[in-house]
Write an enzyme that holds these catalytic residues in place. Structure first.
Site, PDB file in Angstrom:
ATOM      1  N   ARG A 137       6.460   4.996   3.454  1.00 14.00           N
ATOM      2  CA  ARG A 137       5.796   3.796   3.961  1.00 14.00           C
ATOM      3  C   ARG A 137       5.997   2.671   2.949  1.00 14.00           C
ATOM      4  NH1 ARG A 137       0.063   1.886   3.203  1.00 14.00           N
ATOM      5  NH2 ARG A 137      -0.138   0.225   4.727  1.00 14.00           N
ATOM      6  N   TYR A 171     -10.199   5.746  -0.117  1.00 17.10           N
ATOM      7  CA  TYR A 171     -10.320   6.063  -1.546  1.00 17.10           C
ATOM      8  C   TYR A 171     -11.698   6.596  -1.914  1.00 17.10           C
ATOM      9  CZ  TYR A 171      -5.809   3.881  -1.973  1.00 17.10           C
ATOM     10  OH  TYR A 171      -4.465   3.603  -1.825  1.00 17.10           O
ATOM     11  N   ASN A 199      -6.658   3.961   5.204  1.00  9.70           N
ATOM     12  CA  ASN A 199      -6.547   3.995   3.747  1.00  9.70           C
ATOM     13  C   ASN A 199      -7.919   4.350   3.208  1.00  9.70           C
ATOM     14  OD1 ASN A 199      -4.000   3.043   4.241  1.00  9.70           O
ATOM     15  ND2 ASN A 199      -4.321   1.034   3.325  1.00  9.70           N
ATOM     16  N   GLU A 257      -4.744  -3.449   5.811  1.00  8.66           N
ATOM     17  CA  GLU A 257      -6.094  -3.765   5.340  1.00  8.66           C
ATOM     18  C   GLU A 257      -6.505  -5.225   5.533  1.00  8.66           C
ATOM     19  OE1 GLU A 257      -6.645  -2.412   1.332  1.00  8.66           O
ATOM     20  OE2 GLU A 257      -6.310  -0.316   1.848  1.00  8.66           O
ATOM     21  N   HIS A 309       1.764  -6.706   3.802  1.00  5.69           N
ATOM     22  CA  HIS A 309       0.926  -6.078   2.773  1.00  5.69           C
ATOM     23  C   HIS A 309       0.650  -7.154   1.719  1.00  5.69           C
ATOM     24  CE1 HIS A 309      -0.203  -1.926   0.998  1.00  5.69           C
ATOM     25  NE2 HIS A 309      -0.765  -2.831   0.223  1.00  5.69           N
ATOM     26  N   GLU A 319      -2.953   5.802   3.258  1.00  5.65           N
ATOM     27  CA  GLU A 319      -3.101   5.731   1.796  1.00  5.65           C
ATOM     28  C   GLU A 319      -4.254   6.617   1.384  1.00  5.65           C
ATOM     29  OE1 GLU A 319      -3.529   1.877  -0.075  1.00  5.65           O
ATOM     30  OE2 GLU A 319      -1.981   0.994   1.211  1.00  5.65           O
TER      31      GLU A 319
HETATM   32  C1  FCB Z   1      -5.241  -0.441  -1.328  1.00  4.76           C
HETATM   33  C2  FCB Z   1      -3.966  -1.232  -1.195  1.00  4.76           C
HETATM   34  C3  FCB Z   1      -2.831  -0.711  -2.033  1.00  4.76           C
HETATM   35  C4  FCB Z   1      -3.293  -0.214  -3.377  1.00  4.76           C
HETATM   36  C5  FCB Z   1      -4.477   0.695  -3.251  1.00  4.76           C
HETATM   37  C6  FCB Z   1      -4.980   1.259  -4.557  1.00  4.76           C
HETATM   38  O1  FCB Z   1      -6.330  -1.247  -0.991  1.00  4.76           O
HETATM   39  O2  FCB Z   1      -3.551  -1.260   0.145  1.00  4.76           O
HETATM   40  O3  FCB Z   1      -1.862  -1.719  -2.119  1.00  4.76           O
HETATM   41  O4  FCB Z   1      -3.510  -1.258  -4.231  1.00  4.76           O
HETATM   42  O5  FCB Z   1      -5.527   0.036  -2.606  1.00  4.76           O
END
Ligand code: FCB
Length: 479
Positions: free
Chosen positions: A92, A318, A316, A181, A136, A382
């Site tokens: 990607r 985290y 995405n 995002e 992006h 992500e």
């Molecule tokens: C996301 C982004 C990516 C990267 C990660 C850690 O928000 O899409 O580009 O910076 O965080």
């Protein structure tokens, strides 16, 4: 189908047993143009908002810029070889809009297109499927000078740019993502100002959010008409939880806390997925937008354009978003409309970004999205973690915490699949250490280490582990 327990997770996740993924599950790695390409002034590339922002003193840690980054523009062939070595099915990447149209309008720059042409051919020759993201975050600076995403015209410019890229790559690229995002683009870019273009204007942020969605709809429609096979929108979604729910999802939630959770969830996830998938804004979002500059930018017919049939939503993830009721709290600068909400400090094990490590948040999120938006497939676009990695004397990078992070999150993905989510693949962030936006180069997310002085790439232990996961299409029992 395995029975999902009260935590929304299947037994394989909890016991650390072996987890096999469905046949055809897509394994990949991701990057983004400004974070890796470098070659900022080459072959007719124009300036983007991130060039302007990173060259403004005080905006990026260490004064870092993406001028050189991973020099991927010149080293793409070596990078594709690494991907092949890892056995990736998918890569990607994003296209830098100012390489295609230096000022964001007009005919395509053939040299800019030629770079992505070479990259796609290299990927296909290595048996790797390209997943192309059109935006992006590197908006042409010339468009920013005309208002950027806060201006409606940018949405139309974006759709034209999407068509230009598809016209060149569409014969070989089947997977197209419009935006990465949009919440981050709109609210970190125009409300908190932590990202480019660095504005601090809540009304502009809500206009930007709407115009990003409009751009998504216009581009998705154009891509479909041009024959694109699979179209997706990528969002930074997260479960919004009270502190007590992080550890115990069944913890009771007081009504005031539930209201804070609902409001933040509406702003983070439903503000984007409800218009894109259902053609409507949540009422609580409209009420907040109205208080911040009004609704005049929502034109008749916009929601029909925004709601295009798409194939996938990319997630995405985290960490969870943790909030509770906080009477008297001012709105968080990145979250206009969150008066009386407290954003809670992260607890428990953290990554180098200070982000809490909560794998169960991913299974909860995927199951919730699968239940709320059953009409669309899901893919993790992500997931990953920054740690302070170093290459040791023997040449190895022993990033055991990253491997543990990824292992835990893959178990969460597996649990969500067992719970019934239509989840097509998992794409790790990131292939390479790179320019981590406002954090510069000090935050390393790669499964491949990059020495930014020599541009030397070293596979971290997590990359070797990921190669084995891909090969066996699953994770083993936990040690
Ligand atoms: C996301 C982004 C990516 C990267 C990660 C850690 O928000 O899409 O580009 O910076 O965080």
């Amino acid at each position: 189908m395995t029975v999902v327990n009260a935590r929304g997770t299947a037994p394989s996740l909890l016991t650390g047993g072996r987890a096999d993924f469905p046949a055809g599950f897509v394994w990949g790695a991701a990057t983004a143009s400004y974070q890796i390409e470098g070659a900022a002034a080459e072959d007719g590339r124009g300036r983007s908002i991130w060039d302007a922002f990173s060259h403004t003193p005080g905006k990026v840690a260490g004064g870092d810029t993406g001028d050189v980054a991973c020099d991927h523009y010149h080293r793409y062939a070596e990078d594709v070889r690494l991907m092949a070595e890892l056995g990736l099915h998918a890569y990607r990447f994003s296209v830098a809009w100012p390489r295609i149209q230096a000022d964001g309008t007009g005919p395509a720059n053939p040299l800019g297109l030629a770079f992505y042409d070479r990259l796609v051919d290299e990927l296909l020759a290595a048996g790797i499927t390209p997943y192309t993201t059109l935006y992006h975050w590197d908006l042409p600076q010339a468009l920013q000078e005309r208002g950027g995403w806060a201006d409606r015209d940018t949405a139309y410019r974006f759709a034209e740019y999407a068509e230009l890229v598809h016209a060149r790559l569409g014969d070989r690229v089947g997977h197209w993502t419009t935006l990465n995002e949009p919440w981050v683009s709109a609210f970190l870019g125009y409300a908190s100002g932590v990202h480019a273009p660095g504005e601090q204007d809540p009304a502009a942020a809500f206009r930007a959010a709407h115009h990003l969605l409009l751009g998504h709809g216009l581009a998705a429609r154009a891509l479909r008409a041009a024959g694109a096979r699979e179209i997706s929108l990528v969002v930074n979604s997260a479960p919004v939880l009270t502190p007590a729910q992080v550890a115990d999802p069944s913890a009771p939630v007081a009504e005031a806390d539930a209201e804070a959770v609902r409001r933040v969830d509406a702003l983070l996830t439903r503000q984007f997925l409800d218009p894109a998938l259902r053609g409507e804004y949540p009422a609580e979002v409209l009420e907040i937008v109205e208080r911040h500059g009004g609704l005049a930018h929502l034109a008749d017919g916009d929601l029909e354009v925004i709601r295009q049939p798409i194939d996938l939503v990319g997630i995405n993830y985290y960490n969870p978003c943790v909030v509770e009721s906080g009477p008297g709290e001012p709105a968080n600068p990145a979250w206009p409309g969150t008066e009386d909400v407290r954003f809670c400090p992260a607890e428990g094990p953290l990554t180098a970004m200070g982000w809490p490590i909560v794998p169960t948040g991913l299974s909860r999120l995927l199951l919730r999205l699968a239940a709320d938006y059953p009409e669309v497939g899901l893919i993790v676009t992500e997931n990953g973690a920054a740690f302070d990695d170093t290459v040791e004397e023997d040449g190895r990078v022993r990033d055991t915490r990253r491997t543990a992070y990824l292992d835990g999150h893959l178990r969460a993905v597996h649990a969500a699949i067992e719970g019934g989510a239509d989840l097509r693949g998992y794409i790790v962030w990131s292939l390479l250490d790179n320019f981590e936006w406002a954090e510069g180069y000090r935050r390393r997310f790669g499964i491949v280490h990059v020495d930014f002085d020599t541009q030397r790439r070293t596979l971290k232990d997590s990359a070797l582990w990921y190669r084995d996961v891909i090969q066996r299409n699953g994770v083993l029992e936990k040690a």
